[in-house]
Write a protein that holds these residues in place. Structure first.
Motif, short mmCIF file in Angstrom:
data_model
loop_
_atom_site.label_atom_id
_atom_site.label_comp_id
_atom_site.label_asym_id
_atom_site.label_seq_id
_atom_site.Cartn_x
_atom_site.Cartn_y
_atom_site.Cartn_z
N MET A 1 0.82 -1.20 0.00
CA MET A 1 0.00 0.00 0.00
C MET A 1 0.87 1.26 0.00
O MET A 1 0.51 2.24 -0.59
N ALA A 2 2.01 1.19 0.69
CA ALA A 2 2.90 2.36 0.74
C ALA A 2 3.40 2.71 -0.65
O ALA A 2 3.54 3.88 -0.98
N GLY A 3 3.68 1.69 -1.46
CA GLY A 3 4.12 1.93 -2.83
C GLY A 3 3.06 2.65 -3.64
O GLY A 3 3.37 3.52 -4.45
N GLU A 4 1.79 2.30 -3.42
CA GLU A 4 0.70 2.94 -4.14
C GLU A 4 0.64 4.43 -3.83
O GLU A 4 0.49 5.26 -4.73
N ALA A 5 0.79 4.80 -2.56
CA ALA A 5 0.78 6.21 -2.16
C ALA A 5 1.94 6.95 -2.81
O ALA A 5 1.80 8.11 -3.23
N ARG A 6 3.09 6.28 -2.91
CA ARG A 6 4.27 6.89 -3.53
C ARG A 6 3.97 7.26 -4.98
O ARG A 6 4.30 8.34 -5.44
N TYR A 7 3.34 6.31 -5.70
CA TYR A 7 3.05 6.56 -7.11
C TYR A 7 1.92 7.56 -7.30
O TYR A 7 1.90 8.30 -8.27
N GLU A 8 0.99 7.61 -6.33
CA GLU A 8 -0.06 8.63 -6.39
C GLU A 8 0.56 10.02 -6.25
O GLU A 8 0.17 10.95 -6.94
N GLU A 9 1.51 10.15 -5.33
CA GLU A 9 2.20 11.44 -5.17
C GLU A 9 2.99 11.78 -6.44
O GLU A 9 3.02 12.93 -6.88
N LEU A 10 3.62 10.78 -7.04
CA LEU A 10 4.35 11.01 -8.28
C LEU A 10 3.39 11.52 -9.36
O LEU A 10 3.72 12.44 -10.10
N MET A 11 2.21 10.93 -9.44
CA MET A 11 1.21 11.39 -10.43
C MET A 11 0.81 12.85 -10.16
O MET A 11 0.64 13.62 -11.09
N ARG A 12 0.65 13.21 -8.90
CA ARG A 12 0.32 14.61 -8.58
C ARG A 12 1.44 15.54 -9.04
O ARG A 12 1.20 16.62 -9.57
N GLN A 13 2.69 15.10 -8.87
CA GLN A 13 3.82 15.91 -9.31
C GLN A 13 3.87 16.03 -10.83
O GLN A 13 4.19 17.08 -11.36
N PHE A 14 3.55 14.93 -11.53
CA PHE A 14 3.48 14.99 -12.99
C PHE A 14 2.45 16.02 -13.42
O PHE A 14 2.67 16.81 -14.33
N SER A 15 1.29 16.00 -12.77
CA SER A 15 0.23 16.96 -13.12
C SER A 15 0.70 18.38 -12.86
O SER A 15 0.48 19.28 -13.67
N ALA A 16 1.36 18.59 -11.73
CA ALA A 16 1.85 19.92 -11.39
C ALA A 16 2.95 20.36 -12.35
O ALA A 16 3.14 21.56 -12.58
N PHE A 17 3.68 19.40 -12.92
CA PHE A 17 4.74 19.74 -13.87
C PHE A 17 4.17 20.44 -15.11
O PHE A 17 4.89 21.17 -15.79
N GLY A 18 2.88 20.28 -15.35
CA GLY A 18 2.24 20.99 -16.45
C GLY A 18 2.45 22.49 -16.36
O GLY A 18 2.60 23.18 -17.37
N ALA A 19 2.48 23.02 -15.14
CA ALA A 19 2.71 24.47 -14.96
C ALA A 19 4.10 24.86 -15.45
O ALA A 19 4.29 25.93 -16.03
N VAL A 20 5.08 24.00 -15.20
CA VAL A 20 6.44 24.27 -15.67
C VAL A 20 6.46 24.29 -17.20
O VAL A 20 7.03 25.19 -17.82
N LYS A 21 5.81 23.29 -17.80
CA LYS A 21 5.77 23.23 -19.27
C LYS A 21 5.04 24.45 -19.85
O LYS A 21 5.46 24.99 -20.87
N ARG A 22 3.97 24.87 -19.20
CA ARG A 22 3.24 26.06 -19.70
C ARG A 22 4.13 27.30 -19.63
O ARG A 22 4.13 28.11 -20.55
N GLU A 23 4.88 27.45 -18.54
CA GLU A 23 5.76 28.62 -18.44
C GLU A 23 6.85 28.56 -19.50
O GLU A 23 7.18 29.57 -20.11
N LEU A 24 7.40 27.38 -19.73
CA LEU A 24 8.39 27.24 -20.80
C LEU A 24 7.75 27.58 -22.15
O LEU A 24 8.39 28.19 -23.01
N GLY A 25 6.51 27.20 -22.35
CA GLY A 25 5.81 27.51 -23.60
C GLY A 25 5.58 29.00 -23.78
O GLY A 25 5.58 29.50 -24.90
N ARG A 26 5.39 29.72 -22.68
CA ARG A 26 5.13 31.16 -22.77
C ARG A 26 6.34 31.95 -23.26
O ARG A 26 6.20 33.06 -23.75
N ILE A 27 7.53 31.40 -23.10
CA ILE A 27 8.72 32.15 -23.54
C ILE A 27 9.00 31.93 -25.03
O ILE A 27 9.88 32.57 -25.59
N LEU A 28 8.25 31.02 -25.67
CA LEU A 28 8.47 30.77 -27.09
C LEU A 28 7.96 31.94 -27.91
O LEU A 28 6.96 32.56 -27.56
N PRO A 29 8.61 32.25 -29.03
CA PRO A 29 8.10 33.30 -29.91
C PRO A 29 6.70 32.91 -30.40
O PRO A 29 6.40 31.72 -30.56
#
Length: 176
Positions: free
Chosen positions: A1-29
């Protein structure tokens, strides 16, 4: 069960990484959206290539690749020429203007990363880079198998389908 929580947190971080990608996209011409940037980057890393290879590396179909290539060709950043080995195929290559665009994209991205990661140590940046490479590599196999048709489960072969039942009527087809 502990492993499942670890991967759930990883999924939340992947989702949050979308903000990083959006900011990188904003600097494009404005005339170089992320799909175009991906094409330019692949050509700068791998050199001239057929459109089919480009589509494979982008993991998109040829129609999407063709739209990106047309967009970049209109701006003079790439050129298309017939493939000497197969005149039906096209070879895509960066132009000098395309190389300049790559340099500009690199400057913008480097500037943003230096700004956002300025309080990170060199070792932390190197560690993040290694871990991201490893993560991507873990998914590379999935990319090549994603386009394969599903394989039937192993085991004895299925029996052949039964032949269709014969019509037991005595009628004959009408002649027309």
């Amino acid at each position: 069960m502990a492993g499942e929580a670890r991967y759930e947190e990883l999924m939340r971080q992947f989702s949050a990484f979308g903000a990083v990608k959006r900011e990188l996209g904003r600097i494009l011409p404005s005339d170089c959206p992320s799909g175009s940037t991906a094409v330019l980057t692949l050509l700068s890393r791998h050199g001239d290539m057929r459109m089919s290879k480009l589509a494979e590396l982008l993991v998109v179909d040829m129609s999407v690749t063709s739209r990106h290539v047309a967009h970049l060709a209109e701006r003079g950043w790439i050129e298309r020429s017939p493939d000497p080995a197969d005149k039906r195929s096209r070879i895509v290559r960066l132009t000098p203007a395309g190389w300049s665009q790559i340099d500009e994209l690199s400057r913008r991205t480097t500037r943003l990363l230096e700004e956002r990661l300025g309080d990170w140590t060199d070792d932390e940046v190197d560690q993040l880079t290694r871990l991201m490479q490893r993560l991507r590599s873990s998914f590379d196999d999935c990319r090549t198998t994603a386009h394969r048709p599903p394989q039937p489960p192993a085991g004895p072969p299925a029996p052949p389908p039964a032949p269709p039942a014969l019509d037991q009527t005595t009628r004959t087809p009408a002649n027309t």
